[in-house]
Write a protein that holds these residues in place. Structure first.
Motif, mmCIF file in Angstrom:
data_model
loop_
_atom_site.group_PDB
_atom_site.id
_atom_site.type_symbol
_atom_site.label_atom_id
_atom_site.label_comp_id
_atom_site.label_asym_id
_atom_site.label_seq_id
_atom_site.Cartn_x
_atom_site.Cartn_y
_atom_site.Cartn_z
ATOM 1 N N ASP A 103 27.561 37.430 50.405
ATOM 2 C CA ASP A 103 27.796 36.853 49.080
ATOM 3 C C ASP A 103 28.806 37.634 48.240
ATOM 4 O OD1 ASP A 103 26.325 39.089 48.599
ATOM 5 O OD2 ASP A 103 24.713 38.110 47.489
ATOM 6 N N THR A 104 29.289 38.738 48.763
ATOM 7 C CA THR A 104 30.237 39.572 48.013
ATOM 8 C C THR A 104 31.662 39.458 48.532
ATOM 9 O OG1 THR A 104 28.444 41.145 47.578
ATOM 10 C CG2 THR A 104 30.654 41.957 47.245
ATOM 11 N N VAL A 105 31.829 38.947 49.725
ATOM 12 C CA VAL A 105 33.136 38.961 50.396
ATOM 13 C C VAL A 105 34.214 38.257 49.580
ATOM 14 C CG1 VAL A 105 34.417 38.220 52.435
ATOM 15 C CG2 VAL A 105 32.114 39.172 52.684
ATOM 16 N N GLU A 106 33.948 37.056 49.126
ATOM 17 C CA GLU A 106 34.972 36.286 48.405
ATOM 18 C C GLU A 106 35.401 36.985 47.119
ATOM 19 O OE1 GLU A 106 35.684 31.817 46.493
ATOM 20 O OE2 GLU A 106 33.828 32.276 47.567
ATOM 21 N N HIS A 107 34.426 37.456 46.361
ATOM 22 C CA HIS A 107 34.723 38.148 45.105
ATOM 23 C C HIS A 107 35.556 39.405 45.374
ATOM 24 C CE1 HIS A 107 32.952 39.952 41.112
ATOM 25 N NE2 HIS A 107 34.255 39.742 41.048
ATOM 26 N N LEU A 108 35.194 40.164 46.392
ATOM 27 C CA LEU A 108 35.908 41.388 46.739
ATOM 28 C C LEU A 108 37.341 41.089 47.158
ATOM 29 C CD1 LEU A 108 35.882 44.438 47.269
ATOM 30 C CD2 LEU A 108 34.941 43.956 49.532
ATOM 31 N N ASN A 109 37.534 40.092 47.995
ATOM 32 C CA ASN A 109 38.887 39.734 48.439
ATOM 33 C C ASN A 109 39.783 39.341 47.274
ATOM 34 O OD1 ASN A 109 39.150 40.125 51.253
ATOM 35 N ND2 ASN A 109 37.852 38.359 51.668
ATOM 36 N N VAL A 110 39.241 38.588 46.331
ATOM 37 C CA VAL A 110 40.032 38.185 45.152
ATOM 38 C C VAL A 110 40.427 39.421 44.345
ATOM 39 C CG1 VAL A 110 39.948 36.969 42.945
ATOM 40 C CG2 VAL A 110 39.059 35.873 45.008
ATOM 41 N N TRP A 111 39.466 40.311 44.127
ATOM 42 C CA TRP A 111 39.708 41.513 43.320
ATOM 43 C C TRP A 111 40.809 42.374 43.944
ATOM 44 C CZ3 TRP A 111 34.804 43.588 40.561
ATOM 45 C CH2 TRP A 111 35.164 44.361 39.447
ATOM 46 N N LEU A 112 40.798 42.499 45.246
ATOM 47 C CA LEU A 112 41.775 43.356 45.914
ATOM 48 C C LEU A 112 43.134 42.686 46.072
ATOM 49 C CD1 LEU A 112 39.536 44.980 48.678
ATOM 50 C CD2 LEU A 112 40.187 45.929 46.470
ATOM 51 N N SER A 113 43.151 41.375 46.263
ATOM 52 C CA SER A 113 44.418 40.680 46.513
ATOM 53 C C SER A 113 45.154 40.292 45.242
ATOM 54 C CB SER A 113 44.168 39.428 47.361
ATOM 55 O OG SER A 113 43.352 38.501 46.666
ATOM 56 N N LYS A 114 44.431 40.168 44.127
ATOM 57 C CA LYS A 114 45.051 39.709 42.886
ATOM 58 C C LYS A 114 45.360 40.848 41.910
ATOM 59 C CE LYS A 114 44.637 35.337 44.079
ATOM 60 N NZ LYS A 114 45.827 34.529 44.443
ATOM 61 N N THR A 115 45.221 42.081 42.352
ATOM 62 C CA THR A 115 45.472 43.223 41.477
ATOM 63 C C THR A 115 46.444 44.186 42.164
ATOM 64 O OG1 THR A 115 43.604 44.524 42.356
ATOM 65 C CG2 THR A 115 43.141 43.019 40.523
ATOM 66 N N GLN A 116 46.653 45.350 41.531
ATOM 67 C CA GLN A 116 47.592 46.330 42.088
ATOM 68 C C GLN A 116 47.114 46.954 43.387
ATOM 69 O OE1 GLN A 116 46.072 46.446 39.063
ATOM 70 N NE2 GLN A 116 45.944 48.545 38.269
ATOM 71 N N LEU A 117 45.929 46.593 43.844
ATOM 72 C CA LEU A 117 45.435 47.090 45.132
ATOM 73 C C LEU A 117 45.781 46.161 46.291
ATOM 74 C CD1 LEU A 117 41.906 48.540 44.262
ATOM 75 C CD2 LEU A 117 44.027 49.769 44.684
ATOM 76 N N ASN A 118 46.689 45.236 46.071
ATOM 77 C CA ASN A 118 46.994 44.258 47.121
ATOM 78 C C ASN A 118 47.733 44.870 48.314
ATOM 79 O OD1 ASN A 118 49.389 44.705 45.820
ATOM 80 N ND2 ASN A 118 49.899 42.563 45.482
ATOM 81 N N ASN A 119 48.144 46.133 48.214
ATOM 82 C CA ASN A 119 48.829 46.778 49.340
ATOM 83 C C ASN A 119 47.913 47.669 50.171
ATOM 84 O OD1 ASN A 119 51.523 45.814 49.131
ATOM 85 N ND2 ASN A 119 51.838 47.108 47.342
ATOM 86 N N ILE A 120 46.676 47.840 49.747
ATOM 87 C CA ILE A 120 45.818 48.743 50.511
ATOM 88 C C ILE A 120 45.446 48.122 51.852
ATOM 89 C CG2 ILE A 120 44.838 49.744 48.399
ATOM 90 C CD1 ILE A 120 42.227 48.283 49.140
#
Length: 368
Positions: A103-120
């Motif tokens: 239940d956390t995967v989608e929220h986590l992916n959005v947070w990482l892909s839509k912010t300055q962490l999209n290169n990690i």
């Protein structure tokens, strides 16, 4: 000389001059074609313009550093802040493995892909609670505070099958140093892990909770029980904190560390081996048993902890907190909550939730 002969001479001179120019150009072209890597190690101007992140990513080379962290939905902001602090304070080739629930995967992916962490670089692994089936007493009062994901550190080789070495981090940490330095912590031969010892650390000096002392084994284990007595461990042995672990996964596999930890979990579910005045989480006792006098030490500045306990604001100076390589808010008061010490340090690394679910709680102007 006749005019006709003069014209012939001029034409010949022009032809010679033309041939000389052509030859020189051909020689220059040949030099370029035979030149090896004319721009090796450099980015052409247009490359930087087309790929603004090229310069940043090009320095993240070398040995891959595996970092494992768990992600609980209600603490997802903590995970993001911790990862951001690791990423921004190091140029190392870090790859995160994030252990979470479906239940956390989608929220986590959005947070990482839509912010300055999209290169990690990161991998998401789903934790299976059935791993713990039969290993914990269902009526234990300690279970109410236990999150299944906290046991993920027992299964490091399962989640990192190709890694030989890895770092485990709790989600309530901020890394202020270069993670490469922590990764290069020297583990003694035969040791499968390194932890921060408590007894000689300023982080825990003078902290007593209940009748148990979290500085030693007596604060975590019931030394009246036969199973503990038979181990021959000294009750006043210095304990350690498993919120930061450097693991030699080759040794971990060879010594069947995971199976040993599971054994003590199962035995505790039947015989209640943990101290009644347990200092902290139920994660620590099995680790204390399995790694008794068989672990290496982490530099204390790489695990400055107890920022989440009462009095941390008085215990540490701002200068000390700034100098720490890693800060850990273990305890009841978290840096995204209202009453935590040094929440301003944590705020520097927090990235706002793009979907607005997670919001740090901060004091209003009228609060005292």
């Amino acid at each position: 000389m006749t005019l006709r002969k003069v014209n012939v001479v001029i034409i010949l001179l022009l032809a010679v001059a033309f041939l000389i120019i052509v030859q020189r150009n051909l020689l220059n072209l040949s030099d370029i074609l035979h030149m090896e890597n004319p721009v090796a190690g450099k980015s052409l101007p247009f490359e930087s313009e087309l790929s603004p992140d090229l310069g940043l990513e090009s320095v993240r080379k070398g040995e891959e550093i595996s970092v494992l962290i768990t992600a609980v939905e209600e603490r997802l902001g903590a995970v993001v802040a911790a990862m951001n602090s690791v990423y921004q304070n190091s140029k190392a080739n870090v790859v995160f493995t994030i252990v979470t629930l479906n239940d956390t995967v989608e929220h986590l992916n959005v947070w990482l892909s839509k912010t300055q962490l999209n290169n990690i670089k990161y991998n998401i692994v789903i934790f299976k609670p059935e791993l713990l089936s039969g290993k914990m007493s269902k009526d234990s009062p300690m279970l109410q505070d236990a999150q299944p994901l906290t046991f993920a550190r027992f299964y490091l080789p399962v989640y990192l099958p190709k890694a030989e070495k890895a770092i485990y981090l709790d989600d309530d940490v901020i890394v202020q140093g270069n993670i490469q330095e922590l990764y290069e912590t020297n583990l003694k031969p035969g040791h499968a892990a390194a932890f921060s010892d408590d007894c000689d650390s300023a982080s825990v000096k003078g902290i007593i909770r209940g009748a148990g002392n979290p500085n030693n084994y007596l604060g975590f284990l019931d030394f009246k029980k036969d199973a503990i007595k038979q181990l021959g461990m000294k009750a006043n042995t210095c304990s350690f904190n498993p919120g930061v672990i450097i693991a030699n996964l080759t040794e971990w596999r060879n010594q069947n560390i995971t199976l040993q930890l599971e054994h003590w979990m199962e035995l505790n579910s039947r015989e209640d081996l943990y101290s009644k005045t347990l200092a902290e989480s139920i994660i620590t006792p099995p680790l204390l048993i399995v790694f008794y006098k068989r672990h290496s030490a982490i530099d204390p500045m790489w695990h400055v902890r107890h920022l989440g306990t009462t009095g941390a604001g008085k215990r540490y100076s701002p200068q000390f907190v700034k100098a720490a390589k890693l800060l850990h808010w273990n305890g009841h008061y978290k840096p995204w909550g209202r009453t935590s010490s040094f929440s301003n340090v944590w705020d520097k690394w927090f990235i706002a939730d793009p979907v607005g679910k997670f919001n740090p709680v901060r004091k209003s102007p009228g609060d005292h």
